[in-house]
Design an enzyme around this catalytic site. Structure first.
Site, mmCIF file in Angstrom:
data_model
loop_
_atom_site.group_PDB
_atom_site.id
_atom_site.type_symbol
_atom_site.label_atom_id
_atom_site.label_comp_id
_atom_site.label_asym_id
_atom_site.label_seq_id
_atom_site.Cartn_x
_atom_site.Cartn_y
_atom_site.Cartn_z
ATOM 1 N N LYS A 117 51.224 -22.557 8.870
ATOM 2 C CA LYS A 117 52.636 -22.220 8.839
ATOM 3 C C LYS A 117 53.446 -23.500 9.053
ATOM 4 C CE LYS A 117 52.528 -17.622 8.616
ATOM 5 N NZ LYS A 117 53.270 -16.805 7.634
ATOM 6 N N LYS A 162 51.533 -7.593 -1.250
ATOM 7 C CA LYS A 162 51.238 -6.888 -0.007
ATOM 8 C C LYS A 162 51.361 -5.389 -0.223
ATOM 9 C CE LYS A 162 52.612 -10.862 2.715
ATOM 10 N NZ LYS A 162 53.524 -11.481 3.687
#
Length: 335
Positions: A158, A253
């Site tokens: 990240k 997703k």
């Protein structure tokens, strides 16, 4: 059809920071959908308000409305049931719960894993990445070394906050030259910032950069100026995003797509536009992760998927960087 709803608290493998905040655990809504034949299918609504703008209360209200719609229906086709639910509350995360329950029910009735209902030659295991959330160099390096020892072939870091350059360099040094290194900015950068950062970090050898900026126009501007493959995630929800051809890959997703059915449709469009497809979750519970694993297996996904997030994964625990597709009937079999 009888629809029942219950809350479930889900612990994550690690605290995961993003540009919009840190996630340590989750509350999801599990549903049970039972027909007159007595067969029950299970599904899950996993909204993540900082990410998708949908609250748990919104999903709960939608599921309450679905229960009333589904009560007099039993022998309608799955698509008709979903259309009836969508007509009263078009909430993809809640629709996903019903869609998953329908597929789980179909698998249980056929005594077949969902992946085999979707495709006749699915993968038997799905490659996954390890996610590194540590904001300091030493912590990031330790996490990368653990991922390497555990057999992962890809790590995702990240970025967009803290010492990005130091952490990425530390991860590459600890992970070794063979590890695929993926960055995820969660749209934290402006286009100019994204270009500068990607150019600065590309020397570490990057597999791709996920969601460097938000929006189709901004993604296109970045992709045209950098030597690294660019993927879209959050921006995939923008109307026309999948058909715009602005990225090299897309992260889909289950929750955001409205379930397995919606995800497969979006994957088909993305592939037709020349994009690679991989899956992740909104830090879902076991049913959501299992659904994504079945989808990835049916799509025969090559890129590692972001599905190694559960603290207590049970049969969905990654082994040597892969999750074995559940072999029992439905989504999780008898689990």
């Amino acid at each position: 059809m009888k629809l029942a709803v219950a809350e479930r608290r889900v612990a994550l493998r690690d605290a995961l920071p993003a540009a919009w905040g840190e996630v340590t655990d989750r509350t999801v809504l599990e549903v049970e959908l039972t027909g007159d034949d007595g067969v029950t299918g299970r599904g899950e609504a996993a909204p993540l308000e900082p990410y998708d703008g949908v609250s748990l209360d919104t999903c709960r209200d939608a599921l309450d409305a679905y229960a009333s719609v589904l009560a007099p229906l039993d022998y309608a086709r799955g698509g008709e049931l979903l259309d009836a639910c969508r007509a009263v509350a078009d909430v993809p995360q809640a629709l996903a719960a019903v869609d998953l329950a329908l597929w789980d029910r179909a698998g249980r009735r056929a005594e077949t894993p969902v992946a085999e209902l979707l495709y006749d030659q699915p993968l038997d295991r799905v490659p996954v990445n390890a996610t590194i959330g540590a904001l300091d160099r030493a912590g990031a390096a330790d996490a990368a070394a653990r991922a390497r020892a555990d057999g992962y072939a890809c790590v995702k870091v990240k970025v967009g906050a803290g010492d990005d350059a130091g952490r990425v360099a530390a991860v590459r040094a600890a992970a070794g030259p063979e590890m695929a290194l993926r960055l995820d900015a969660n749209g934290a950068w402006t286009p100019d910032e994204a270009v500068r950062w990607i150019e600065a970090l590309s020397g570490a050898g990057l597999e791709l950069v996920e969601e460097p900026v938000h929006g189709v126009i901004a993604i296109r501007a970045v992709r045209d100026r950098v030597p690294v493959r660019v993927s879209i995630d959050e921006s995939a929800t923008e109307p026309g995003a999948l058909a715009a051809g602005v990225a090299d890959a897309v992260c889909l997703k289950v929750s955001r797509c409205g379930g397995i059915s919606g995800l497969l449709a979006q994957a088909a469009l993305a592939k037709a536009m020349g994009m690679d497809v991989y899956l992740a979750s909104t830090y879902d519970g076991p049913l959501g992760i299992a659904a994504a694993v079945h989808c990835a297996a049916a799509l025969r996904v090559d890129l590692p998927c972001g599905l190694a997030t559960l603290a207590d994964a049970g049969e969905l625990e990654p082994r040597d960087g892969k999750i074995v597709v559940p072999a029992g009937a439905g989504l999780l079999g008898d689990a």
